[in-house]
Scaffold this motif. Structure first.
Motif, PDB file in Angstrom:
ATOM      1  N   GLU A  73       0.835  -1.200   0.000  1.00 27.35           N
ATOM      2  CA  GLU A  73       0.000   0.000   0.000  1.00 27.35           C
ATOM      3  C   GLU A  73       0.873   1.254   0.000  1.00 27.35           C
ATOM      4  O   GLU A  73       0.555   2.250  -0.664  1.00 27.35           O
ATOM      5  CB  GLU A  73      -0.925  -0.005   1.211  1.00 27.35           C
ATOM      6  N   ALA A  74       1.991   1.211   0.727  1.00 31.40           N
ATOM      7  CA  ALA A  74       2.921   2.342   0.728  1.00 31.40           C
ATOM      8  C   ALA A  74       3.480   2.570  -0.673  1.00 31.40           C
ATOM      9  O   ALA A  74       3.577   3.710  -1.149  1.00 31.40           O
ATOM     10  CB  ALA A  74       4.056   2.089   1.715  1.00 31.40           C
ATOM     11  N   PHE A  75       3.840   1.493  -1.366  1.00 28.78           N
ATOM     12  CA  PHE A  75       4.357   1.618  -2.727  1.00 28.78           C
ATOM     13  C   PHE A  75       3.299   2.224  -3.643  1.00 28.78           C
ATOM     14  O   PHE A  75       3.591   3.107  -4.466  1.00 28.78           O
ATOM     15  CB  PHE A  75       4.785   0.251  -3.273  1.00 28.78           C
ATOM     16  N   ARG A  76       2.068   1.734  -3.519  1.00 33.90           N
ATOM     17  CA  ARG A  76       1.000   2.239  -4.380  1.00 33.90           C
ATOM     18  C   ARG A  76       0.771   3.731  -4.154  1.00 33.90           C
ATOM     19  O   ARG A  76       0.647   4.505  -5.110  1.00 33.90           O
ATOM     20  CB  ARG A  76      -0.293   1.470  -4.113  1.00 33.90           C
ATOM     21  N   LEU A  77       0.749   4.128  -2.887  1.00 38.90           N
ATOM     22  CA  LEU A  77       0.535   5.538  -2.567  1.00 38.90           C
ATOM     23  C   LEU A  77       1.685   6.406  -3.072  1.00 38.90           C
ATOM     24  O   LEU A  77       1.501   7.589  -3.381  1.00 38.90           O
ATOM     25  CB  LEU A  77       0.374   5.711  -1.054  1.00 38.90           C
ATOM     26  N   VAL A 129       4.351   3.829  -7.196  1.00 37.13           N
ATOM     27  CA  VAL A 129       5.044   2.679  -7.774  1.00 37.13           C
ATOM     28  C   VAL A 129       4.057   1.872  -8.615  1.00 37.13           C
ATOM     29  O   VAL A 129       2.938   1.591  -8.187  1.00 37.13           O
ATOM     30  CB  VAL A 129       5.652   1.800  -6.661  1.00 37.13           C
ATOM     31  N   GLY A 130       4.467   1.497  -9.817  1.00 35.70           N
ATOM     32  CA  GLY A 130       3.614   0.744 -10.723  1.00 35.70           C
ATOM     33  C   GLY A 130       4.305   0.562 -12.052  1.00 35.70           C
ATOM     34  O   GLY A 130       5.536   0.663 -12.147  1.00 35.70           O
ATOM     35  N   LEU A 172       2.340  -4.915  -8.338  1.00 34.16           N
ATOM     36  CA  LEU A 172       1.861  -3.679  -8.957  1.00 34.16           C
ATOM     37  C   LEU A 172       2.380  -3.530 -10.392  1.00 34.16           C
ATOM     38  O   LEU A 172       2.073  -2.538 -11.067  1.00 34.16           O
ATOM     39  CB  LEU A 172       2.313  -2.467  -8.134  1.00 34.16           C
ATOM     40  N   GLY A 173       3.164  -4.499 -10.839  1.00 35.99           N
ATOM     41  CA  GLY A 173       3.722  -4.443 -12.188  1.00 35.99           C
ATOM     42  C   GLY A 173       4.867  -3.467 -12.333  1.00 35.99           C
ATOM     43  O   GLY A 173       5.162  -2.997 -13.447  1.00 35.99           O
ATOM     44  N   ALA A 174       5.561  -3.161 -11.240  1.00 36.47           N
ATOM     45  CA  ALA A 174       6.588  -2.122 -11.246  1.00 36.47           C
ATOM     46  C   ALA A 174       7.984  -2.670 -11.528  1.00 36.47           C
ATOM     47  O   ALA A 174       8.316  -3.788 -11.128  1.00 36.47           O
ATOM     48  CB  ALA A 174       6.602  -1.403  -9.902  1.00 36.47           C
ATOM     49  N   PRO A 175       8.820  -1.878 -12.192  1.00 34.95           N
ATOM     50  CA  PRO A 175      10.245  -2.226 -12.293  1.00 34.95           C
ATOM     51  C   PRO A 175      10.896  -2.114 -10.907  1.00 34.95           C
ATOM     52  O   PRO A 175      10.595  -1.186 -10.154  1.00 34.95           O
ATOM     53  CB  PRO A 175      10.805  -1.164 -13.239  1.00 34.95           C
ATOM     54  N   VAL A 176      11.765  -3.059 -10.585  1.00 34.47           N
ATOM     55  CA  VAL A 176      12.485  -3.056  -9.306  1.00 34.47           C
ATOM     56  C   VAL A 176      13.974  -2.901  -9.595  1.00 34.47           C
ATOM     57  O   VAL A 176      14.557  -3.690 -10.343  1.00 34.47           O
ATOM     58  CB  VAL A 176      12.231  -4.347  -8.516  1.00 34.47           C
ATOM     59  N   GLU A 183      20.779   5.952 -14.363  1.00 31.53           N
ATOM     60  CA  GLU A 183      20.642   5.041 -15.501  1.00 31.53           C
ATOM     61  C   GLU A 183      19.219   4.553 -15.723  1.00 31.53           C
ATOM     62  O   GLU A 183      18.931   3.926 -16.754  1.00 31.53           O
ATOM     63  CB  GLU A 183      21.567   3.830 -15.300  1.00 31.53           C
ATOM     64  N   SER A 184      18.328   4.816 -14.784  1.00 32.18           N
ATOM     65  CA  SER A 184      16.959   4.306 -14.900  1.00 32.18           C
ATOM     66  C   SER A 184      16.213   4.972 -16.046  1.00 32.18           C
ATOM     67  O   SER A 184      16.214   6.197 -16.190  1.00 32.18           O
ATOM     68  CB  SER A 184      16.195   4.528 -13.592  1.00 32.18           C
ATOM     69  N   THR A 185      15.555   4.141 -16.858  1.00 28.90           N
ATOM     70  CA  THR A 185      14.747   4.655 -17.970  1.00 28.90           C
ATOM     71  C   THR A 185      13.292   4.871 -17.570  1.00 28.90           C
ATOM     72  O   THR A 185      12.490   5.364 -18.366  1.00 28.90           O
ATOM     73  CB  THR A 185      14.802   3.681 -19.154  1.00 28.90           C
ATOM     74  N   VAL A 186      12.980   4.488 -16.331  1.00 30.90           N
ATOM     75  CA  VAL A 186      11.631   4.661 -15.787  1.00 30.90           C
ATOM     76  C   VAL A 186      11.733   5.592 -14.583  1.00 30.90           C
ATOM     77  O   VAL A 186      12.666   5.465 -13.780  1.00 30.90           O
ATOM     78  CB  VAL A 186      11.036   3.302 -15.351  1.00 30.90           C
TER      79      VAL A 186
END
Length: 398
Positions: free
Chosen positions: A56-60, A63-64, A86-90, A112-115
């Motif tokens: 829930e913290a990630f969603r708020l 993160v997705g 949540l379908g998120a890149p880690v 370097e992150s593209t997201v």
């Protein structure tokens, strides 16, 4: 985005059940008035496990699919599962040998992150609260939400370990790891309004009854005796001469969460019985007993070969969750300890990363219990098992 995992399969090892509970099993009803702490500006929501509070913290935090999570390279898979659900890149950042975040690694991965990176997960490993002020400043400068992982910290609605919960916009904890509860996860926020709209559902009457039954049964588990202590040498002798049956270490790729994460349970609140046990147990006794057992481990293993204690000294206010012990030779020592029934965890299912510390600790770092429910006989037996096992010579293996 698929991730590569190292997974250890112990099915061929024939490990017995642990002889001692790895988590608290007995209830200590003793709450003094000075233990009752109020956090008027902090909001709370109850979940069945800390992993769902993290989710829930990630969603708020955003993160997705279009918002990445920065997480420590040394981890339990349930720390990453909510983001994968949540379908998120880690993205995994490196850690120093003391398990503090490597800021240089964070800078490099972020660049370097593209997201877009939406959240940074910072963990107080083993219940030892760390100073994350520089980490918080780093996240604030980049507009990233800091999620403070207190799953190894004594952190409840009533009690907060010294220094915990000061850094994250959201804080997740797992009270069941510190009390004899069937379940228990907690999501907290520095501002109660951050949790507006967060709803959870009751587990239901049948689950409540099962939880009470489980708690009672756990408290009645048979205890070790001095006779068990006398059998250690005989059991070790037989293990040394038996052929070792090592587990299978394999590398697989997956993009979904592990089987330890159930989306159906993500919005289920913790049991009322678990919350009652947490709020009516003595945090003071909990802390003092854990410190006592932790320091007993340190003293008992100070002269033992083939290992070293990760944190020989802990702060006076610390409420340690587990005792981390580094093994020089997991093969054969880890196997012998497990075959003797020692209650031991290690995070041997882990995402592959460039972090040398995580790669090393995955198989070498043991998590041993130091909780408040341990009896004198149980502590004595565990100490003897570790001392005697690690004193055995290792020949021809790494």
């Amino acid at each position: 985005m698929p991730l590569d995992y190292w997974i250890f399969d112990p099915s061929t090892c024939q490990f017995p059940k642990p002889r001692v509970p790895i988590l608290p099993s007995t209830f200590d009803y003793s709450v003094s008035s000075n233990e009752k702490s109020a956090f008027p500006d902090i909001g709370f929501r109850h979940f069945s496990r800390g992993r769902y509070a993290l989710g829930e913290a990630f969603r708020l935090a955003g993160v997705g699919q279009h918002g990445a999570l920065l997480a420590p390279a040394y981890h339990c898979v349930t720390m990453l599962d909510p983001a994968l659900a949540l379908g998120a890149p880690v993205l995994l950042y490196s850690l120093k040998p003391d398990l503090m975040p490597d800021l240089h690694s964070l800078d490099q991965i972020y660049a370097e992150s593209t997201v877009p990176v939406k959240a940074l997960l910072a963990t107080h490993f083993f219940g030892l609260v760390r100073d994350f002020s520089r980490l918080k400043q780093w996240a604030d400068d980049k507009g990233i939400v800091l999620v403070e992982d207190c799953s190894h910290v004594l952190f409840t609605e009533r009690y907060r370990a010294c220094g915990a919960g000061l850094y994250g916009k959201f804080i997740a904890s797992s009270p069941y790891k510190f009390f004899p509860c069937t379940d228990g996860g907690l999501l907290a926020a520095q501002d109660a309004h951050f949790l507006d709209g967060v709803k959870t559902e009751s587990a239901g009457l049948l689950c409540e009854l099962r939880g009470i039954k489980s708690t009672i049964e756990k408290s009645r588990l048979p205890k070790l005796s001095k006779n068990d202590l006398e059998q250690i040498d005989r059991r070790l002798d037989s293990l040394v001469f038996d052929s070792l049956k090592p587990g299978v270490d394999q590398r697989i790729e997956r993009s979904a969460q592990s089987i330890q994460y159930s989306p159906a349970s993500a919005t289920t609140a913790s049991l009322l019985s678990s919350r009652w046990l947490t709020s009516h147990s003595s945090a003071t006794n909990n802390l003092s007993r854990r410190q006592e057992n932790y320091r007993r481990w340190v003293t008992a293993l100070s002269d033992v070969p083939n290992c070293h204690v990760l944190y020989p000294e802990i702060p006076a206010h610390a409420a340690p969750y587990m005792f981390p012990l580094y093994l020089n030779y997991p093969t054969p020592h880890f196997y012998w300890l497990k075959l003797l029934g020692l209650p031991v965890w290690r995070w041997d299912e882990m995402v592959v990363s460039d972090c040398a510390v995580a790669e090393d600790y995955r198989l070498h770092l043991l998590h041993l219990p130091c909780h408040q429910s341990l009896s004198e006989d149980e502590m004595g037996w565990m100490v003897a098992v570790v001392r005697k096992t690690l004193a055995l010579p290792v020949v021809g293996v790494q």
